[in-house]
Design a protein around this motif. Sequence first.
Motif, short mmCIF file in Angstrom:
data_model
loop_
_atom_site.label_atom_id
_atom_site.label_comp_id
_atom_site.label_asym_id
_atom_site.label_seq_id
_atom_site.Cartn_x
_atom_site.Cartn_y
_atom_site.Cartn_z
N ALA A 78 0.83 -1.21 0.00
CA ALA A 78 0.00 0.00 0.00
C ALA A 78 0.86 1.26 0.00
CB ALA A 78 -0.93 0.00 1.21
N ALA A 79 1.99 1.22 0.72
CA ALA A 79 2.90 2.37 0.73
C ALA A 79 3.50 2.61 -0.64
CB ALA A 79 4.00 2.15 1.77
N ALA A 80 3.84 1.53 -1.36
CA ALA A 80 4.38 1.67 -2.71
C ALA A 80 3.36 2.30 -3.65
CB ALA A 80 4.83 0.31 -3.24
N GLU A 81 2.08 2.04 -3.38
CA GLU A 81 1.00 2.61 -4.20
C GLU A 81 0.50 3.95 -3.65
OE1 GLU A 81 -1.81 -0.53 -3.87
OE2 GLU A 81 -0.73 -1.89 -5.22
N ALA A 155 7.16 -1.89 7.82
CA ALA A 155 6.73 -1.80 6.42
C ALA A 155 6.87 -0.38 5.88
CB ALA A 155 5.28 -2.26 6.30
N LEU A 156 6.78 0.61 6.77
CA LEU A 156 6.98 2.00 6.37
C LEU A 156 8.46 2.40 6.46
CD1 LEU A 156 3.91 3.58 8.19
CD2 LEU A 156 4.11 2.97 5.77
N GLU A 157 9.32 1.39 6.68
CA GLU A 157 10.79 1.55 6.77
C GLU A 157 11.19 2.46 7.94
OE1 GLU A 157 12.90 1.99 3.12
OE2 GLU A 157 11.45 0.80 1.98
N ARG A 158 10.38 2.44 9.00
CA ARG A 158 10.74 3.14 10.23
C ARG A 158 11.28 2.11 11.22
NH1 ARG A 158 8.82 8.38 10.86
NH2 ARG A 158 7.65 9.15 9.04
N THR A 159 12.42 1.53 10.84
CA THR A 159 12.95 0.42 11.61
C THR A 159 13.78 0.87 12.82
OG1 THR A 159 14.81 0.32 10.05
CG2 THR A 159 12.95 -1.15 9.66
#
Length: 454
Positions: A78-81, A155-159
């Motif tokens: 969904a983030a990619a879209e 998933a939002l790359e907030r690792t």
Amino acid sequence: MSQVMTYRGHFRAISVLGLPLIGGHLAQYAIGLTDTVMLGWYGVEALAAVTLANSYYFVLFLFGAGFGWAVMPMVAAAAAEEDETSIRRATRMGLWLSLLYAAVMMPLLWWSYPILIALKQEPQVAQTAAVYLRVAGWSLFPALLVMVLKSYLAALERTQIVLWITVVAAVVNAVTNYALIFGNWGAPELGVVGAAIASVVTQLVSLIAVIVYAVKVLPEHNLFQRFWRPDWEMFARVWKLGVPIGLTTLAEVSLFATSAFMMGWLGQVPLAAHGIALNLASATFMVHLGLSNAATVRAGNAFGRQDRNHLERGAVAVTLMSLIMSALTIILFLTCAEPLISLFMEPDDPQRPDILAIGVGLLAMAALFQLVDGAQVIALGLLRGLQDAKVPMIMAALSYWVVGIPASYYFGFVQHMDGIGVWMGLVLGLACAAVMLMARFWMRSVKEIGVAAE
């Protein structure tokens, strides 16, 4: 046409995304390690009981964690879209499903003693394990919610925040354990009950921290606004992906849980040695698991864009990184077994020589399954990124239940190889899964990217 990322670029991107995830998993592992080390200091019976209890608990936890795992590829796609509505919907229904699942599982944690006895565990060890689970079982609610929210952030790359929240939780766990297990700093000496209370407190601290971060830093997603409102269409989508992921994870963890039960048939000392060796193997597995999570996020992004080239190159890069880690671990386990096992025991423990003798052999078997264990979890991460879960579930069930568990029993008890034989079954089950899942990804799933979905 987008520029093709080089392999060097993939290695760098996976490292940036994956290293905090690896650190987070290692910090999470440190929570379990703290329990093992401190209870090992407290007594062999306490260590054996909590080893048994944790095997039981994690069978239930990891199946429920399937809903958290499902959120990760769905949010990444969904983030990619750039679909922020779907990000919110998937995460919220993941939280719903986790709460419902925990409520259904609580009776199994509350009344665990007759189940452990039915599994032919020693009554005293089963009784102590059941006391632990009556308290620690309540941590299932916050633990599953934390799993969903960490998957959402990853998933939002907030690792980075995932890492730091887990580090704080590990510190809280260590301090609370030290106070409540041994009765330090004026606290009561509670033994295994103290360890159980520490587990609940740790998960609650993690949940508060991750909720505060999500609300303050990502207000645009409004995760908890009108949280009570159902979203049955997304509920069904998360369920459809989460259940096979949970069953896949259950298949693997049940292999290890069954091995713990089998080691329990051999006695307290073999079970304690199993707990130590499994903790050491789990530490190195956390690296592969972090890489697998990074693979899920990046494959999910490639899936959202239908970018096959990006997916293939990223898959090669993450697999090579896992293979390098496996090689280093094999060397470590074969050359430093006794010093590593000794970390978990008091020098004057009268059962130390027996535990060392068994543990060294088990760690040699753990070295054997490093390669295949890493390969199977990397393949699962890639397949989850593509939201391919049903067939991998079947492959996992065949590998672990049809091959691994019967092989453990056969070599351990029919061939009288005891603990070494039980762990040989682990190796065979993991090897079977690695071959089938890697074949699934490279021979079928990856070829569907860029082609209309079925």
